[in-house]
Design an enzyme around this catalytic site. Structure first.
Site, PDB file in Angstrom:
ATOM      1  N   GLN A 123      13.266  13.480  -1.484  1.00  0.00           N
ATOM      2  CA  GLN A 123      14.197  12.377  -1.275  1.00  0.00           C
ATOM      3  C   GLN A 123      13.802  11.170  -2.121  1.00  0.00           C
ATOM      4  O   GLN A 123      14.637  10.546  -2.780  1.00  0.00           O
ATOM      5  CB  GLN A 123      14.209  11.989   0.213  1.00  0.00           C
ATOM      6  CG  GLN A 123      15.125  10.824   0.536  1.00  0.00           C
ATOM      7  CD  GLN A 123      16.594  11.158   0.358  1.00  0.00           C
ATOM      8  OE1 GLN A 123      17.077  12.134   0.909  1.00  0.00           O
ATOM      9  NE2 GLN A 123      17.317  10.342  -0.406  1.00  0.00           N
ATOM     10  N   HIS A 144       8.553  12.897   2.703  1.00  0.00           N
ATOM     11  CA  HIS A 144       9.802  13.493   2.195  1.00  0.00           C
ATOM     12  C   HIS A 144       9.895  13.193   0.694  1.00  0.00           C
ATOM     13  O   HIS A 144      10.706  12.387   0.241  1.00  0.00           O
ATOM     14  CB  HIS A 144      10.989  12.881   2.951  1.00  0.00           C
ATOM     15  CG  HIS A 144      12.270  13.648   2.812  1.00  0.00           C
ATOM     16  ND1 HIS A 144      12.386  14.833   2.105  1.00  0.00           N
ATOM     17  CD2 HIS A 144      13.523  13.399   3.302  1.00  0.00           C
ATOM     18  CE1 HIS A 144      13.631  15.266   2.175  1.00  0.00           C
ATOM     19  NE2 HIS A 144      14.343  14.415   2.893  1.00  0.00           N
ATOM     20  N   ARG A 186      11.002  23.087   4.816  1.00  0.00           N
ATOM     21  CA  ARG A 186      11.164  21.912   5.689  1.00  0.00           C
ATOM     22  C   ARG A 186      10.495  22.262   7.011  1.00  0.00           C
ATOM     23  O   ARG A 186      10.908  23.227   7.676  1.00  0.00           O
ATOM     24  CB  ARG A 186      12.647  21.600   5.894  1.00  0.00           C
ATOM     25  CG  ARG A 186      12.873  20.626   7.034  1.00  0.00           C
ATOM     26  CD  ARG A 186      14.251  20.026   7.054  1.00  0.00           C
ATOM     27  NE  ARG A 186      14.418  19.085   5.954  1.00  0.00           N
ATOM     28  CZ  ARG A 186      15.425  18.215   5.861  1.00  0.00           C
ATOM     29  NH1 ARG A 186      16.351  18.169   6.794  1.00  0.00           N
ATOM     30  NH2 ARG A 186      15.501  17.397   4.840  1.00  0.00           N
ATOM     31  N   CYS A 213      18.511   7.426   3.262  1.00  0.00           N
ATOM     32  CA  CYS A 213      18.397   8.844   2.896  1.00  0.00           C
ATOM     33  C   CYS A 213      19.501   9.691   3.517  1.00  0.00           C
ATOM     34  O   CYS A 213      19.789  10.777   3.030  1.00  0.00           O
ATOM     35  CB  CYS A 213      17.032   9.372   3.311  1.00  0.00           C
ATOM     36  SG  CYS A 213      16.626   9.061   5.046  1.00  0.00           S
TER      37      CYS A 213
HETATM   38  N1   CP Z   1      18.190  13.181   3.477  1.00  0.00           N
HETATM   39  C1   CP Z   1      18.014  14.455   3.850  1.00  0.00           C
HETATM   40  O1   CP Z   1      16.987  15.079   3.620  1.00  0.00           O
HETATM   41  O2   CP Z   1      19.098  14.996   4.473  1.00  0.00           O
HETATM   42  P1   CP Z   1      19.146  16.402   5.228  1.00  0.00           P
HETATM   43  O3   CP Z   1      18.298  16.259   6.473  1.00  0.00           O
HETATM   44  O4   CP Z   1      20.608  16.597   5.553  1.00  0.00           O
HETATM   45  O5   CP Z   1      18.622  17.470   4.331  1.00  0.00           O
HETATM   46  N1  NVA Z   2      13.049  10.418   9.111  1.00  0.00           N
HETATM   47  C1  NVA Z   2      14.149  11.359   9.097  1.00  0.00           C
HETATM   48  C2  NVA Z   2      14.534  11.669   7.683  1.00  0.00           C
HETATM   49  C3  NVA Z   2      15.738  12.566   7.557  1.00  0.00           C
HETATM   50  C4  NVA Z   2      16.094  12.890   6.140  1.00  0.00           C
HETATM   51  C5  NVA Z   2      13.753  12.616   9.836  1.00  0.00           C
HETATM   52  O1  NVA Z   2      12.636  13.107   9.657  1.00  0.00           O
HETATM   53  O2  NVA Z   2      14.564  13.100  10.627  1.00  0.00           O
END
Ligand code: CP
Ligand code: NVA
Length: 326
Positions: free
Chosen positions: A150, A147, A120, A282
């Site tokens: 997801q 992402h 990430r 999400c």
């Molecule tokens: N939706 C998602 O990726 O959640 P987290 O940021 O908690 O991993």
């Molecule tokens: N758009 C959000 C998604 C989190 C799962 C972010 O990047 O923080």
């Protein structure tokens, strides 16, 4: 290089092998057939988890996190454990990246120890660089650009709820961000109509819109990008939203609150969708900002099914990229 062949062999339901990309970085890298196979595998993993408990026996997944996480961290660590392997959490200050060690060196070193890398990151180029320099599969656990894990789980969820994907209308309301981009690619690849309703100045990336239109043309589906949320959700089967300020945009949160006024997914907006529509997010969510409590906590919401399916969909990804033949 790493294994090229995905393994879908389960004891009772042998399935044909398909060629898969070595890494899971963007849904745009996958064919419709490859994504369909991954979603089918995710369904099977959910129905029959014991059949896969040795799929990654003795394997290690390194999990690099430059940003916080609840779902991604816990579902990957639990998922690799359930497949017979182990995960190692590498937080922002745990490794030498923040002290100037290069992505290339990090990828090369990790590849000597582990069987897969989940990352990430902030800049998408970091996960692309990891994949370029790793000799083990790299899985994108969210970047500023997209992402994909997801959205694979989300497509699994939509398929569970409707029994199909093709021909449904998927409306995304809010920021043209990483979620919007993966939703656009995922819908276009899988034959859903996609509509994005965004505030002025927060459109999805123009190149993503262009590529999405190319992909959608193959299926003859619509791609709508509009500044009208009501237009986007009209007759939708799925209404999706995400936070207005993503991780790393905390300084813009107050400004965005103003600019996104009128884009809350509330009961009035949901009323423009089909009566059978589901609401998706999400998570994490901010009730009273991008979604009202009545909608996210109401009968149309499937947000916790989505969160659960992260586990199953990511196990499918790990089996496909890292898994051993039974
Ligand atoms: N939706 C998602 O990726 O959640 P987290 O940021 O908690 O991993
Ligand atoms: N758009 C959000 C998604 C989190 C799962 C972010 O990047 O923080």
């Amino acid at each position: 290089m790493t294994r090229l062949t995905a393994l879908y062999t389960t004891p009772n339901t042998p399935q044909p092998e398909v060629r898969m990309p070595n890494h899971f970085v963007s849904l745009a890298d996958f064919s419709t057939e490859e994504l369909r196979k991954l979603i089918e595998l995710a369904h099977d993993v959910k129905r029959n988890p014991r059949a896969y408990r040795d799929s990654c026996e003795g394997q290690t997944l390194a999990m690099i996190f430059q940003k916080p996480s609840l779902r991604t961290r816990v579902s990957f660590q639990t998922g690799i454990y359930q497949l017979g392997g182990q995960g190692i959490y590498l937080g922002p200050t745990d490794i030498q990246l923040h002290r100037g060690e290069t992505i290339a060196d990090t990828a090369a070193v990790l590849s000597r120890y582990v069987d897969g890398i989940m990352a990430r990151v902030f800049g998408h180029s970091d996960v692309v660089d990891l994949a370029a320099h790793a000799s083990v599969p790299v899985i994108n656990g969210l970047s500023d650009f997209n992402h994909p894990c997801q959205v694979l789980a989300d497509l699994q969820t939509v398929s569970e709820k409707f029994g199909r994907l093709e021909g449904l209308k998927f409306a995304y309301i809010g920021d043209g961000n990483n979620m919007a981009h993966s939703i656009m690619f995922g819908c276009a690849k899988m034959g859903l109509h996609v509509a994005v309703g965004h505030p002025k100045g927060y459109a999805p990336d123009a190149e993503v819109t262009r590529r999405t239109r190319e992909m959608a043309a193959v299926h003859g589906t619509a791609v709508q990008v509009t500044e009208s949320p009501i237009e986007a959700v009209t007759d939708a089967d799925v209404v999706y939203t995400d936070v207005w300020a993503s991780m790393g945009q905390e300084d813009e949160a107050a400004e965005r609150l103003k600019r996104f006024e009128g884009f809350e997914v509330n009961s009035a907006l949901m009323a423009a969708a089909k009566p059978t529509a589901i609401f998706m997010h999400c998570l994490p969510a901010h009730r009273g900002e991008e979604v009202s409590a009545a909608v996210i906590d109401g009968p149309q919401s499937v947000v916790f099914d989505q969160a659960e399916n992260r586990l199953h969909a990511q196990k499918a990804i790990m089996i496909s990229l890292m898994g051993r033949r039974h």
